[in-house]
Design an enzyme around this catalytic site. Structure first.
Site, PDB file in Angstrom:
ATOM      1  N   ASP A 236      44.770  45.283  42.423  1.00  0.00           N
ATOM      2  CA  ASP A 236      45.566  44.204  41.846  1.00  0.00           C
ATOM      3  C   ASP A 236      46.468  44.693  40.712  1.00  0.00           C
ATOM      4  OD1 ASP A 236      43.359  44.744  40.251  1.00  0.00           O
ATOM      5  OD2 ASP A 236      42.413  42.815  40.578  1.00  0.00           O
TER       6      ASP A 236
ATOM      7  N   ASN B  53      33.080  35.208  36.225  1.00  0.00           N
ATOM      8  CA  ASN B  53      33.070  33.994  37.057  1.00  0.00           C
ATOM      9  C   ASN B  53      32.873  34.322  38.539  1.00  0.00           C
ATOM     10  OD1 ASN B  53      35.503  35.104  37.789  1.00  0.00           O
ATOM     11  ND2 ASN B  53      36.768  33.385  37.136  1.00  0.00           N
TER      12      ASN B  53
ATOM     13  N   HIS C 157      34.585  36.590  40.286  1.00  0.00           N
ATOM     14  CA  HIS C 157      35.764  37.031  41.043  1.00  0.00           C
ATOM     15  C   HIS C 157      35.630  38.485  41.498  1.00  0.00           C
ATOM     16  CE1 HIS C 157      38.128  38.233  37.130  1.00  0.00           C
ATOM     17  NE2 HIS C 157      37.581  39.304  37.643  1.00  0.00           N
TER      18      HIS C 157
ATOM     19  N   GLU D 217      39.908  34.394  42.322  1.00  0.00           N
ATOM     20  CA  GLU D 217      39.121  33.540  41.436  1.00  0.00           C
ATOM     21  C   GLU D 217      38.305  32.543  42.266  1.00  0.00           C
ATOM     22  OE1 GLU D 217      38.993  34.552  38.536  1.00  0.00           O
ATOM     23  OE2 GLU D 217      40.909  34.713  37.486  1.00  0.00           O
TER      24      GLU D 217
END
Ligand code: F6R
Length: 254
Positions: free
Chosen positions: A76, A145, A147, A152
């Protein structure tokens, strides 16, 4: 300390601490690079992998590993940061690893977060991965979280490389990498979960207490887009490596 057990179908290794995890992950990467004819590596940025990359640099200097024959794809990149921005993942990979080993510059790929047409850039990146024959070994960290990449919670398991909006908690967690006064971008380009799941093998790495709830959700909770990392449980060749702190909330099979 190494304990091998299987909280899911994924192979799981519990190690004492960050350094033990780094040593083991570096050994997996070395093994892949030295035993594979046309290696294609999927890299991750972030704090989890810094000690791994330090170990790989030491290994390279000792003559134990070469990156010269490999093709490299990062997961990413932030949208809107030029390639030389201090917080860009391209910069982070250069300073953490690529500048210190023999990776061929023309074989190092990250999504271009400042491309004029980001959808076109995402499609170009997917095509580049395909042309390289697909990713052989994909490294993944896990967000607090849950991810993976910048997929996400709520991301489809079929998702491809695309522009995404970052969760507020992700932007907060990554703020320290940005110079004072420089806001964390709101968007990124990331490989999708569908893209990631096409890698032939995957290594998920989690270290530190902050990752314990996410790792437990990924391995022991429902397989659901609510926890993107849970998608890895449908992949046939995933290894999960964690230190004691990150594994603290896991229900480990005996
Ligand atoms: C990085 C990436 C992210 C990180 C994750 C954990 O390229 O895609 O999914 O792996 O946010 O980051 P750290 O290791 O900084 O805790």
């Amino acid at each position: 300390m190494t304990q091998t057990s299987s909280p899911t179908q994924a192979a799981f290794e519990l190690l004492a601490d960050t350094e033990a995890v780094a040593t083991r992950v570096a050994a997996i990467i070395r093994h892949y690079l030295t035993r594979t004819a046309d290696p294609v590596l999927g890299w991750a940025t972030g704090e989890t992998f810094r000690p791994v990359y330090r170990q790989l640099i030491r290994d390279h200097r000792a003559g134990a590993v070469s990156f010269a024959q490999a093709v490299h794809f990062n997961l990413d990149e932030y949208v809107g940061l030029g390639p030389d921005h201090p917080a860009a993942f391209r910069t982070a990979m250069r300073t953490a690893l690529f500048d210190h080993v023999d990776a061929a510059p023309e074989h190092i790929h990250l999504p271009n977060g400042s491309a004029p047409d980001l959808d076109e850039e995402a499609a170009r990146y997917e095509a580049l991965i395909k042309r390289a024959g697909g990713i052989g070994l994909q490294l993944l960290g896990i967000g607090r979280n849950g991810h993976i990449g910048f997929n996400e919670p709520g991301s489809s398991f079929e998702g491809r490389t695309r522009v995404v909006r970052l969760a507020a908690s992700t932007r907060e967690a990554n703020r320290a990498a940005f110079p004072p006064g420089c806001p964390v971008p709101e968007r990124a380009i990331t490989m999708g979960i569908g893209t990631i799941l096409e890698a032939r093998s995957i290594v998920l790495v989690a270290t530190g207490a902050a990752k314990a709830p996410a790792l437990a959700a990924a391995l022991n909770g429902p397989v659901s887009p609510a926890c993107p990392a849970s998608a890895l449980r449908v992949h046939p060749a995933v290894r999960v490596l964690a230190d004691r702190e990150a594994a603290a909330r896991l229900a480990l099979a005996a």
